[in-house]
Scaffold this motif. Structure first.
Motif, PDB file in Angstrom:
ATOM      1  N   CYS A  15       0.674  -1.341  -0.161  1.00 59.49           N
ATOM      2  CA  CYS A  15       0.076   0.006   0.081  1.00 59.49           C
ATOM      3  C   CYS A  15       0.731   1.545   0.449  1.00 59.49           C
ATOM      4  CB  CYS A  15      -0.841  -0.012   1.106  1.00 59.49           C
ATOM      5  SG  CYS A  15      -0.152   0.618   2.601  1.00 59.49           S
ATOM      6  N   GLY A  16       2.094   1.375   0.256  1.00 59.96           N
ATOM      7  CA  GLY A  16       2.997   2.096   0.244  1.00 59.96           C
ATOM      8  C   GLY A  16       3.112   3.095   1.724  1.00 59.96           C
ATOM      9  N   ASN A  17       2.507   2.708   2.484  1.00 59.15           N
ATOM     10  CA  ASN A  17       1.882   3.797   3.915  1.00 59.15           C
ATOM     11  C   ASN A  17       3.074   2.850   4.796  1.00 59.15           C
ATOM     12  OD1 ASN A  17      -0.559   4.447   3.117  1.00 59.15           O
ATOM     13  ND2 ASN A  17      -1.337   2.987   4.398  1.00 59.15           N
ATOM     14  N   SER A  18       3.968   4.318   5.246  1.00 59.39           N
ATOM     15  CA  SER A  18       5.253   4.070   6.241  1.00 59.39           C
ATOM     16  C   SER A  18       4.032   3.822   7.510  1.00 59.39           C
ATOM     17  CB  SER A  18       5.958   5.804   6.168  1.00 59.39           C
ATOM     18  OG  SER A  18       6.824   5.375   4.745  1.00 59.39           O
ATOM     19  N   ALA A  19       5.106   2.980   8.451  1.00 61.40           N
ATOM     20  CA  ALA A  19       5.275   2.564   9.652  1.00 61.40           C
ATOM     21  C   ALA A  19       6.135   2.014  10.913  1.00 61.40           C
ATOM     22  CB  ALA A  19       4.139   1.550   9.717  1.00 61.40           C
ATOM     23  N   ALA A  20       6.304   1.861  12.063  1.00 67.35           N
ATOM     24  CA  ALA A  20       6.999   1.824  13.062  1.00 67.35           C
ATOM     25  C   ALA A  20       7.433   0.846  12.270  1.00 67.35           C
ATOM     26  CB  ALA A  20       7.401   1.886  14.633  1.00 67.35           C
ATOM     27  N   LYS A  21       9.071  -0.335  12.195  1.00 65.15           N
ATOM     28  CA  LYS A  21       9.298  -1.175  11.720  1.00 65.15           C
ATOM     29  C   LYS A  21       9.335  -2.287  12.437  1.00 65.15           C
ATOM     30  CE  LYS A  21      13.862  -3.684  10.959  1.00 65.15           C
ATOM     31  NZ  LYS A  21      15.546  -3.317  11.398  1.00 65.15           N
ATOM     32  N   GLY A  22       8.976  -2.304  13.770  1.00 61.28           N
ATOM     33  CA  GLY A  22       8.967  -3.327  14.798  1.00 61.28           C
ATOM     34  C   GLY A  22       6.650  -3.077  14.476  1.00 61.28           C
ATOM     35  N   GLU A  23       6.051  -2.773  13.603  1.00 67.37           N
ATOM     36  CA  GLU A  23       4.772  -2.752  13.646  1.00 67.37           C
ATOM     37  C   GLU A  23       4.203  -3.528  12.118  1.00 67.37           C
ATOM     38  OE1 GLU A  23       2.803   1.379  13.919  1.00 67.37           O
ATOM     39  OE2 GLU A  23       3.983   1.213  15.631  1.00 67.37           O
ATOM     40  N   MET A  24       5.765  -3.458  11.004  1.00 64.31           N
ATOM     41  CA  MET A  24       4.909  -4.171  10.138  1.00 64.31           C
ATOM     42  C   MET A  24       5.502  -6.460  10.379  1.00 64.31           C
ATOM     43  SD  MET A  24       6.079  -1.010   7.980  1.00 64.31           S
ATOM     44  CE  MET A  24       4.548  -1.155   6.760  1.00 64.31           C
ATOM     45  N   LEU A  25       5.629  -6.226   9.679  1.00 63.69           N
ATOM     46  CA  LEU A  25       5.551  -8.069   8.849  1.00 63.69           C
ATOM     47  C   LEU A  25       6.914  -8.293   8.223  1.00 63.69           C
ATOM     48  CD1 LEU A  25       5.231 -10.818   9.852  1.00 63.69           C
ATOM     49  CD2 LEU A  25       3.386 -11.082   7.674  1.00 63.69           C
ATOM     50  N   ARG A  26       8.168  -8.177   8.403  1.00 63.99           N
ATOM     51  CA  ARG A  26       9.158  -8.743   7.483  1.00 63.99           C
ATOM     52  C   ARG A  26       9.341  -9.725   6.919  1.00 63.99           C
ATOM     53  NH1 ARG A  26      15.416  -8.696   7.548  1.00 63.99           N
ATOM     54  NH2 ARG A  26      15.984  -7.930   5.799  1.00 63.99           N
ATOM     55  N   ILE A  27       8.623  -9.987   5.448  1.00 67.95           N
ATOM     56  CA  ILE A  27       9.571 -11.082   4.805  1.00 67.95           C
ATOM     57  C   ILE A  27      10.891 -11.129   4.129  1.00 67.95           C
ATOM     58  CG2 ILE A  27       8.445 -12.762   2.873  1.00 67.95           C
ATOM     59  CD1 ILE A  27       6.519 -11.561   4.996  1.00 67.95           C
ATOM     60  N   MET A  28      11.875 -12.054   4.168  1.00 68.75           N
ATOM     61  CA  MET A  28      13.359 -11.838   3.316  1.00 68.75           C
ATOM     62  C   MET A  28      13.047 -12.899   2.715  1.00 68.75           C
ATOM     63  SD  MET A  28      15.291 -12.625   7.149  1.00 68.75           S
ATOM     64  CE  MET A  28      16.147 -14.187   7.240  1.00 68.75           C
ATOM     65  N   ARG A  29      14.734 -12.826   2.311  1.00 67.58           N
ATOM     66  CA  ARG A  29      15.267 -13.662   1.426  1.00 67.58           C
ATOM     67  C   ARG A  29      16.225 -14.403   2.181  1.00 67.58           C
ATOM     68  NH1 ARG A  29      17.115 -12.192  -4.472  1.00 67.58           N
ATOM     69  NH2 ARG A  29      19.173 -11.400  -3.343  1.00 67.58           N
ATOM     70  N   VAL A  30      16.799 -15.631   1.877  1.00 67.81           N
ATOM     71  CA  VAL A  30      17.472 -16.580   2.756  1.00 67.81           C
ATOM     72  C   VAL A  30      18.117 -17.425   1.748  1.00 67.81           C
ATOM     73  CG1 VAL A  30      17.544 -17.945   3.765  1.00 67.81           C
ATOM     74  CG2 VAL A  30      15.961 -16.764   5.033  1.00 67.81           C
ATOM     75  N   THR A  31      19.669 -16.880   1.336  1.00 67.72           N
ATOM     76  CA  THR A  31      20.424 -17.907   0.212  1.00 67.72           C
ATOM     77  C   THR A  31      21.876 -18.866   1.293  1.00 67.72           C
ATOM     78  OG1 THR A  31      20.326 -15.340  -0.903  1.00 67.72           O
ATOM     79  CG2 THR A  31      22.195 -17.477  -0.843  1.00 67.72           C
ATOM     80  N   HIS A  32      20.860 -20.232   0.483  1.00 63.05           N
ATOM     81  CA  HIS A  32      22.037 -21.159   1.328  1.00 63.05           C
ATOM     82  C   HIS A  32      22.627 -20.838   0.320  1.00 63.05           C
ATOM     83  CE1 HIS A  32      17.572 -22.149   3.455  1.00 63.05           C
ATOM     84  NE2 HIS A  32      17.045 -21.649   1.897  1.00 63.05           N
ATOM     85  N   ASP A  33      22.780 -21.165  -0.704  1.00 61.15           N
ATOM     86  CA  ASP A  33      24.549 -20.964  -1.501  1.00 61.15           C
ATOM     87  C   ASP A  33      24.822 -20.407  -2.582  1.00 61.15           C
ATOM     88  OD1 ASP A  33      22.917 -22.905  -3.663  1.00 61.15           O
ATOM     89  OD2 ASP A  33      23.592 -24.550  -2.397  1.00 61.15           O
ATOM     90  N   LYS A  46      15.548  -8.316  12.761  1.00 60.68           N
ATOM     91  CA  LYS A  46      17.021  -8.861  12.884  1.00 60.68           C
ATOM     92  C   LYS A  46      17.270  -9.679  11.490  1.00 60.68           C
ATOM     93  CE  LYS A  46      16.650  -6.759  17.387  1.00 60.68           C
ATOM     94  NZ  LYS A  46      16.620  -6.603  18.254  1.00 60.68           N
ATOM     95  N   GLY A  47      16.886 -10.466  10.742  1.00 59.26           N
ATOM     96  CA  GLY A  47      17.545 -10.928   9.687  1.00 59.26           C
ATOM     97  C   GLY A  47      18.523  -9.853   9.068  1.00 59.26           C
ATOM     98  N   THR A  48      19.701 -10.705   8.583  1.00 57.87           N
ATOM     99  CA  THR A  48      19.881  -9.922   7.088  1.00 57.87           C
ATOM    100  C   THR A  48      19.371 -10.725   6.063  1.00 57.87           C
ATOM    101  OG1 THR A  48      21.823 -11.746   7.440  1.00 57.87           O
ATOM    102  CG2 THR A  48      22.702 -10.173   8.702  1.00 57.87           C
ATOM    103  N   GLY A  49      20.140  -9.651   5.056  1.00 57.65           N
ATOM    104  CA  GLY A  49      19.549 -10.225   3.761  1.00 57.65           C
ATOM    105  C   GLY A  49      18.346  -9.586   3.649  1.00 57.65           C
ATOM    106  N   ARG A  50      17.961  -9.684   2.240  1.00 62.43           N
ATOM    107  CA  ARG A  50      16.743  -8.262   1.512  1.00 62.43           C
ATOM    108  C   ARG A  50      15.630  -9.010   1.889  1.00 62.43           C
ATOM    109  NH1 ARG A  50      15.673  -5.023  -2.359  1.00 62.43           N
ATOM    110  NH2 ARG A  50      18.218  -5.328  -3.853  1.00 62.43           N
ATOM    111  N   GLY A  51      14.141  -7.655   2.419  1.00 65.28           N
ATOM    112  CA  GLY A  51      13.707  -8.320   3.398  1.00 65.28           C
ATOM    113  C   GLY A  51      12.541  -7.147   2.553  1.00 65.28           C
ATOM    114  N   VAL A  52      10.875  -7.320   2.731  1.00 65.56           N
ATOM    115  CA  VAL A  52      10.320  -6.278   2.660  1.00 65.56           C
ATOM    116  C   VAL A  52       8.812  -6.624   3.445  1.00 65.56           C
ATOM    117  CG1 VAL A  52       9.647  -8.373   1.313  1.00 65.56           C
ATOM    118  CG2 VAL A  52       8.577  -6.858   0.599  1.00 65.56           C
TER     119      VAL A  52
END
Length: 93
Positions: A15-33, A46-52
């Motif tokens: 939706c493009g709305n901004s909010a505090a980081k802790g109030e949102m759900l982060r989906i992240m890419r985990v690279t295995h190799d 707090k995970g490393t890597g690209r997130g949305v």
């Protein structure tokens, strides 16, 4: 003079709305190799890597329906992974 604590903000991918980081759900890419990667929910934020980020259940549904995570995470995601993310995300939101 007192200092005001900085609150990091993020923008919802759906939706493009901004909010505090802790109030949102982060989906992240985990690279295995070098050749394989998977998609996971980052419950700690707090995970490393690209997130949305998504801000609500409605935005999560919209992102799954339009396959928005593929563009944001720069990877192909199969239908099973989308369904798993949707189910887990709805429980957390």
């Amino acid at each position: 003079m007192s200092k005001v604590a900085h609150t990091p903000t993020r923008r919802c991918a759906a939706c493009g709305n901004s909010a505090a980081k802790g109030e949102m759900l982060r989906i992240m890419r985990v690279t295995h190799d070098d050749e394989s990667a998977s998609v996971e929910i980052d419950a700690t934020g707090k995970g490393t890597g690209r997130g949305v980020y998504v801000c609500s259940a409605e935005c999560l549904e919209k992102a799954v329906k339009t396959r928005l995570f593929e563009r944001a995470l720069r990877m192909k995601i199969d239908a099973d992974a989308y369904e798993r993310i949707r189910e887990q995300g709805l429980q957390l939101l």
